[in-house]
Design a protein around this motif. Structure first.
Motif, PDB file in Angstrom:
ATOM      1  N   HIS A 229       0.840  -1.215   0.000  1.00 16.76           N
ATOM      2  CA  HIS A 229       0.000   0.000   0.000  1.00 16.76           C
ATOM      3  C   HIS A 229       0.870   1.259   0.000  1.00 16.76           C
ATOM      4  O   HIS A 229       0.669   2.171  -0.813  1.00 16.76           O
ATOM      5  CB  HIS A 229      -0.893  -0.063   1.244  1.00 16.76           C
ATOM      6  N   HIS A 233       1.551   4.514  -2.738  1.00 11.04           N
ATOM      7  CA  HIS A 233       1.585   5.983  -2.546  1.00 11.04           C
ATOM      8  C   HIS A 233       2.899   6.567  -3.066  1.00 11.04           C
ATOM      9  O   HIS A 233       2.919   7.590  -3.731  1.00 11.04           O
ATOM     10  CB  HIS A 233       1.493   6.341  -1.060  1.00 11.04           C
ATOM     11  N   HIS A 239      -5.459   6.995  -2.220  1.00 11.96           N
ATOM     12  CA  HIS A 239      -6.389   5.981  -1.709  1.00 11.96           C
ATOM     13  C   HIS A 239      -7.521   5.777  -2.714  1.00 11.96           C
ATOM     14  O   HIS A 239      -7.939   6.717  -3.389  1.00 11.96           O
ATOM     15  CB  HIS A 239      -6.952   6.413  -0.350  1.00 11.96           C
TER      16      HIS A 239
HETATM   17 ZN   LIG Z   1      -2.533   5.046   2.520  1.00  8.78          ZN
END
Ligand SMILES: [Zn+2]
Length: 321
Positions: A229, A233, A239
């Motif tokens: 995750h 980014h 998100h």
């Molecule tokens: Zn995040």
């Protein structure tokens, strides 16, 4: 109430919090951006500029030949272990498990937990490997270990600084710096979005008990997906719910609109904004065991970032061969 009774009660309470599945994913991306904006008010504008640039290359990539699009790109990684006790001083085995998992997830590896049968699911062709050459040109195993007196770190980049109890970055134009340590406030990790902060703080931070799938890991974040995750980014992904209402998007038409994160291990249909949510996406907030997909457009955006602001990572002889 006796101290002993109180301790037993507190233990029962803390166990039940976990048993009820109350342990929710918490990513410090927003906190970190706010931290950066206190020092530089142009950070959000630069983030949007960086996205525009990557978007242009994302479109450009759709005109590339299949052969060009399927070229494997390997990012050299350094893991900085910052520890106060032995469970935080994670093993080589735990680090290796994390490197294996990000490769499985980014390559949608057949037979691994990172595989999916969704027609939108992408093999990003991005791989990760522990560095074998350090910034001075010497041989390395790609891991640094630093003992700290600090009990925990927040999203304020202290873990990235030797003078603040952490460890300084290696040249972040040439390495993905991955800091692993104890984080406060239920934070699982945070990343520096492309072009938003200084080179000395560029990289990804992860909680030691959410790193890899063995050793000190704790359910439900024990399958290495926090790092997947956060690297998302770091390679320019927002998100999946776009951090806003139904009208706010993450910038990709192949991720369904949503107005809030999903937690735990949901099931379909999960309707929000008139869409069945893609809670399996690595950029949602579900448990590690629920995640298994980056979409084609997310993949093209990350590769667009590697074509632009992070292109120097690929332009040197990182593994001495
Ligand atoms: Zn995040």
């Amino acid at each position: 109430m006796s101290f002993r009774l109180l301790s037993v009660l507190m233990l029962v309470l803390s166990v039940s919090v976990f048993a009820d599945g109350e342990a929710k994913r918490s990513c410090g991306m927003d906190q970190h951006l706010q931290h950066l904006s206190t020092m530089d008010s142009t950070v959000y504008a630069r983030m949007e500029q960086s996205e525009k640039e990557a978007m242009r290359h994302q479109r450009f990539r759709s005109f590339m030949s299949l052969e060009q699009r399927q070229q494997v790109r390997t990012i050299p990684v350094v893991v900085h272990v910052v520890y106060r006790n032995e469970s935080q001083n994670i093993s080589q085995k735990q680090i290796d498990s994390q490197i294996r998992i990000i490769n499985e997830d980014f390559r949608k590896k057949q037979g691994s937990k990172g595989h999916n049968n969704n027609p939108l699911g992408a093999d990003t062709f991005i791989e990760f490997r522990l560095a074998t050459v350090d910034p001075n040109g010497n041989a390395t195993n790609g891991i640094t270990r630093t003992r700290t007196n600090r009990s925990s770190f927040g999203a304020d980049d202290a873990i990235k600084s030797s003078s603040r109890g952490g460890q300084d970055a290696w040249d972040s134009t040439r390495y993905l710096n991955l800091w692993v340590g104890n984080l406060s406030g239920g934070l699982l990790g945070y990343a520096q979005f492309p072009d938003t902060g200084s080179a000395s703080t560029d990289g990804v931070v992860c909680l030691y008990s959410a790193f890899g799938d063995t050793g000190s890991v704790r359910a439900p974040f024990d399958l290495g997906r926090t790092t997947t995750h956060e690297i998302g980014h770091w390679l320019g992904l927002r998100h999946i719910w776009g951090d806003g209402s139904c009208s706010v998007d993450d910038g990709f038409s192949d991720t369904p609109r949503s107005d809030s994160p999903n937690f735990g291990k949901p099931s379909h249909p999960l309707l929000k904004c008139n869409n069945d949510n893609m809670f399996e996406n690595y950029m949602d907030y579900t448990d590690d065991g629920a995640m298994n997909i980056f979409t084609m457009q997310q993949s093209d955006r990350m590769n667009g970032v590697l074509d632009t602001s992070r292109s120097d990572l690929l332009g040197w002889n990182a593994f001495g061969n």
